[in-house]
Design a protein around this motif. Structure first.
Motif, PDB file in Angstrom:
ATOM      1  N   ASN A 196       5.787   4.236   7.223  1.00  0.00           N
ATOM      2  CA  ASN A 196       4.960   4.126   8.237  1.00  0.00           C
ATOM      3  C   ASN A 196       5.984   4.153   8.933  1.00  0.00           C
ATOM      4  N   ILE A 226       1.784  10.782   2.494  1.00  0.00           N
ATOM      5  CA  ILE A 226       1.386   9.595   3.783  1.00  0.00           C
ATOM      6  C   ILE A 226       2.088   9.611   5.033  1.00  0.00           C
ATOM      7  N   GLY A 269      -2.917   7.399   1.144  1.00  0.00           N
ATOM      8  CA  GLY A 269      -1.887   9.117   0.497  1.00  0.00           C
ATOM      9  C   GLY A 269      -1.613   8.746  -0.255  1.00  0.00           C
ATOM     10  N   ALA A 289       4.803   1.126   3.197  1.00  0.00           N
ATOM     11  CA  ALA A 289       5.671   0.434   4.972  1.00  0.00           C
ATOM     12  C   ALA A 289       6.262   0.673   5.631  1.00  0.00           C
ATOM     13  N   ASN A 335       3.716  -9.291  -6.261  1.00  0.00           N
ATOM     14  CA  ASN A 335       4.897  -8.863  -6.577  1.00  0.00           C
ATOM     15  C   ASN A 335       5.744  -9.467  -7.861  1.00  0.00           C
ATOM     16  N   PRO A 353       6.391  -4.811  -2.254  1.00  0.00           N
ATOM     17  CA  PRO A 353       6.136  -4.862  -1.431  1.00  0.00           C
ATOM     18  C   PRO A 353       5.831  -3.725  -0.426  1.00  0.00           C
ATOM     19  N   GLY A 354       4.260  -4.031   0.249  1.00  0.00           N
ATOM     20  CA  GLY A 354       4.128  -2.515   1.176  1.00  0.00           C
ATOM     21  C   GLY A 354       4.113  -1.125   0.222  1.00  0.00           C
ATOM     22  N   CYS A 355       3.401  -1.568  -0.403  1.00  0.00           N
ATOM     23  CA  CYS A 355       2.927   0.200  -1.609  1.00  0.00           C
ATOM     24  C   CYS A 355       1.674   0.039  -1.764  1.00  0.00           C
ATOM     25  N   SER A 356       1.012  -0.658  -0.853  1.00  0.00           N
ATOM     26  CA  SER A 356      -0.956  -0.170  -0.942  1.00  0.00           C
ATOM     27  C   SER A 356      -1.884  -1.212  -1.616  1.00  0.00           C
ATOM     28  N   LYS A 357      -1.104  -1.965  -2.560  1.00  0.00           N
ATOM     29  CA  LYS A 357      -2.272  -3.322  -2.689  1.00  0.00           C
ATOM     30  C   LYS A 357      -3.282  -3.643  -2.034  1.00  0.00           C
ATOM     31  N   THR A 358      -3.276  -4.157  -0.704  1.00  0.00           N
ATOM     32  CA  THR A 358      -4.237  -4.545  -0.081  1.00  0.00           C
ATOM     33  C   THR A 358      -5.226  -3.268   0.533  1.00  0.00           C
ATOM     34  N   MET A 359      -4.142  -2.064   0.415  1.00  0.00           N
ATOM     35  CA  MET A 359      -5.265  -0.632   0.995  1.00  0.00           C
ATOM     36  C   MET A 359      -6.707  -0.207   0.374  1.00  0.00           C
TER      37      MET A 359
HETATM   38  P1  ATP Z   1       2.873  -5.984   0.186  1.00  0.00           P
HETATM   39  O1  ATP Z   1       3.017  -7.005  -1.564  1.00  0.00           O
HETATM   40  O2  ATP Z   1       4.174  -7.040   1.166  1.00  0.00           O
HETATM   41  O3  ATP Z   1       1.195  -7.506   0.710  1.00  0.00           O
HETATM   42  P2  ATP Z   1       1.064  -4.238   0.218  1.00  0.00           P
HETATM   43  O4  ATP Z   1       1.167  -3.438  -1.240  1.00  0.00           O
HETATM   44  O5  ATP Z   1      -0.526  -5.004  -0.172  1.00  0.00           O
HETATM   45  O6  ATP Z   1       2.132  -5.117   0.026  1.00  0.00           O
HETATM   46  P3  ATP Z   1      -0.065  -3.075   2.283  1.00  0.00           P
HETATM   47  O7  ATP Z   1      -0.388  -4.315   3.160  1.00  0.00           O
HETATM   48  O8  ATP Z   1      -1.575  -1.977   1.056  1.00  0.00           O
HETATM   49  O9  ATP Z   1       1.445  -3.667   1.052  1.00  0.00           O
HETATM   50  O10 ATP Z   1       0.337  -1.209   2.713  1.00  0.00           O
HETATM   51  C1  ATP Z   1       0.907  -2.133   3.870  1.00  0.00           C
HETATM   52  C2  ATP Z   1       1.290  -0.988   5.129  1.00  0.00           C
HETATM   53  O11 ATP Z   1       2.294   0.103   4.419  1.00  0.00           O
HETATM   54  C3  ATP Z   1       0.167  -0.595   5.316  1.00  0.00           C
HETATM   55  O12 ATP Z   1      -0.679  -0.850   6.338  1.00  0.00           O
HETATM   56  C4  ATP Z   1      -0.032   0.737   5.802  1.00  0.00           C
HETATM   57  O13 ATP Z   1       0.580   1.137   6.831  1.00  0.00           O
HETATM   58  C5  ATP Z   1       1.082   1.633   4.653  1.00  0.00           C
HETATM   59  N1  ATP Z   1       0.938   2.046   3.315  1.00  0.00           N
HETATM   60  C6  ATP Z   1       1.587   1.322   2.031  1.00  0.00           C
HETATM   61  N2  ATP Z   1       1.590   2.263   1.294  1.00  0.00           N
HETATM   62  C7  ATP Z   1       0.521   3.454   1.723  1.00  0.00           C
HETATM   63  C8  ATP Z   1      -0.502   5.005   1.413  1.00  0.00           C
HETATM   64  N3  ATP Z   1       0.011   5.122   0.452  1.00  0.00           N
HETATM   65  N4  ATP Z   1      -1.055   5.901   2.297  1.00  0.00           N
HETATM   66  C9  ATP Z   1      -1.102   5.196   3.335  1.00  0.00           C
HETATM   67  N5  ATP Z   1       0.117   4.150   4.449  1.00  0.00           N
HETATM   68  C10 ATP Z   1       0.466   3.287   3.104  1.00  0.00           C
END
Ligand code: ATP
Length: 269
Positions: A225, A194, A20, A222, A162, A60-66
Motif C-alpha cells: 500500500n 492488493i 486482496g 501495508a 505479532n 504487522p500490516g498483513c490485514s489482521k485488523t481488516m
Molecule cells: P498490525 O499487526 O500492524 O495491527 P494488521 O495485520 O492488523 O497490522 P491491517 O491494519 O489490517 O494490518 O492492515 C494495514 C493496512 O495494509 C491496511 O489498512 C491496508 O491498507 C493494507 N493491507 C494489508 N493487507 C491487505 C490486503 N490483503 N488487501 C488490501 N490491503 C491490505
C-alpha cells in the motif's frame, strides 16, 4: 463510570472484497465465525462446536485488523476494538474493570465482535516471571469473561498478535481462543491482488503489475500500500498537474519503501 466511556462501538465497514488475496484464510474465518452465526441449527444438528474465539498471528500490516472488520461487516455484527496496551494505559488502576466493561458493552450491543489487537500485551509469560501483577489480574479477568461467553452465542472474540510466543497458554485452551490462524506476509498472488485493488483507484501509465509483484517479495500488505502511495507522491512531486502515475514513479517508490519485517519475527512463526 466515566473512565469507561472510551469503549467505542463501531459499525465496521470493510468488505471481503476490500482484502486482496488470502482466499483460503477468508474461507477458514468465515467457517469459524460467519457460518455458526448464520446457521447455528446446522452446527447443532451435526454436533459441531464452533470456536469461541479466534487468534490471528503474523507480521504487522498483513490485514489482521481488516479481516476482523470484514467478519463484523459481512455478518452484520457490531464491532468493538481494543488494543491490549490500552487496557493498561487508559484505565490506570481499573484495568480489570475495563475488561469486564468491554464484554458488558459487547453483550449489550450483540450480536457483536470484540477485537483484541496486540493481545500479547496481556501475556508476558507468567512462568518467566516477567509479567506484572496487573497483567496477571487483567489476564485472569479476560479468561473469566471468555469462559462466560457461550459458543454460538452473540459475542464473538477475535484477537491478534505479532508475537505468538508471548501469548499466555491459558488463553489458548479449548473453549477460549481455540482457533488459531496464521496470517502470513502476502505471497505473490496476494500481492498481485492488493496491487490490483490499489491501482484500480489510481490512473497509471506503463505500469506492469507482474513486475511489481516480482519486485516485492517480503513486503507486507501495508508496505505494498505504501509503495502505491509513495509512487503517487512522486508523480505529484514531478507535477501537481500529473494525470498518471508512471513506471518511474513506482521504481523510485520501491527504493524508498523497503520491506521491514525482521527475519527474527518470521522465524517465530
Ligand atoms: P498490525 O499487526 O500492524 O495491527 P494488521 O495485520 O492488523 O497490522 P491491517 O491494519 O489490517 O494490518 O492492515 C494495514 C493496512 O495494509 C491496511 O489498512 C491496508 O491498507 C493494507 N493491507 C494489508 N493487507 C491487505 C490486503 N490483503 N488487501 C488490501 N490491503 C491490505
Amino acid at each position: 463510570p466515566s473512565a469507561m466511556r472510551e469503549v467505542q462501538v463501531e459499525v465496521a465497514n470493510v468488505r471481503w472484497g476490500d482484502i486482496g488475496g488470502l482466499q483460503n484464510l477468508k474461507l477458514i474465518l468465515r467457517q469459524a465465525v460467519e457460518w455458526p452465526l448464520r446457521h447455528p441449527e446446522s452446527f447443532l444438528r451435526l454436533g459441531v462446536t464452533p470456536p469461541k474465539g479466534v487468534l490471528m498471528f503474523g507480521p504487522p500490516g498483513c490485514s489482521k485488523t481488516m479481516i476482523a472488520k470484514a467478519l463484523a461487516t459481512e455478518s452484520g455484527l457490531n464491532f468493538l476494538s481494543i488494543k491490549g496496551p490500552e487496557l493498561f494505559s487508559k484505565w490506570v488502576g481499573e484495568s480489570e474493570k475495563a475488561v469486564r466493561e468491554v464484554f458488558r458493552k459487547a453483550r449489550q450491543v450483540a450480536p457483536s465482535v470484540i477485537f483484541f489487537d496486540e493481545i500479547d500485551a496481556l501475556g508476558g509469560e507468567r512462568s518467566s516471571g516477567s509479567s506484572t501483577s496487573v497483567q496477571e489480574r487483567v489476564l485472569a479477568q479476560l479468561l473469566t469473561e471468555l469462559d462466560g461467553v457461550s459458543p454460538l452465542g452473540d459475542v464473538t472474540v477475535l484477537a491478534a498478535t505479532n508475537r505468538p510466543d508471548r501469548i499466555d497458554k491459558a488463553l489458548l485452551r479449548p473453549g477460549r481462543l481455540d482457533r488459531i490462524v496464521y496470517v502470513p506476509l502476502p505471497d505473490d498472488d496476494t500481492r498481485r491482488e492488493i496491487f490490483k485493488l490499489k491501482l484500480g483507484k489510481m490512473p497509471v501509465c506503463n505500469v506492469d503489475v507482474e513486475e511489481l509483484v516480482r519486485l516485492t517479495p517480503g513486503y507486507s500488505g501495508a508496505e505494498v500500500n505504501a509503495v502505491c502511495h509513495e509512487a503517487a507522491m512522486m508523480a505529484l512531486e514531478d507535477s501537481l498537474d500529473a494525470r498518471f502515475v508512471e513506471k518511474r514513479h513506482f521504481e523510485k517508490a520501491l527504493t524508498i519503501v523497503k520491506p521491514r519485517t525482521p527475519d527474527s519475527l518470521i522465524q517465530l512463526y
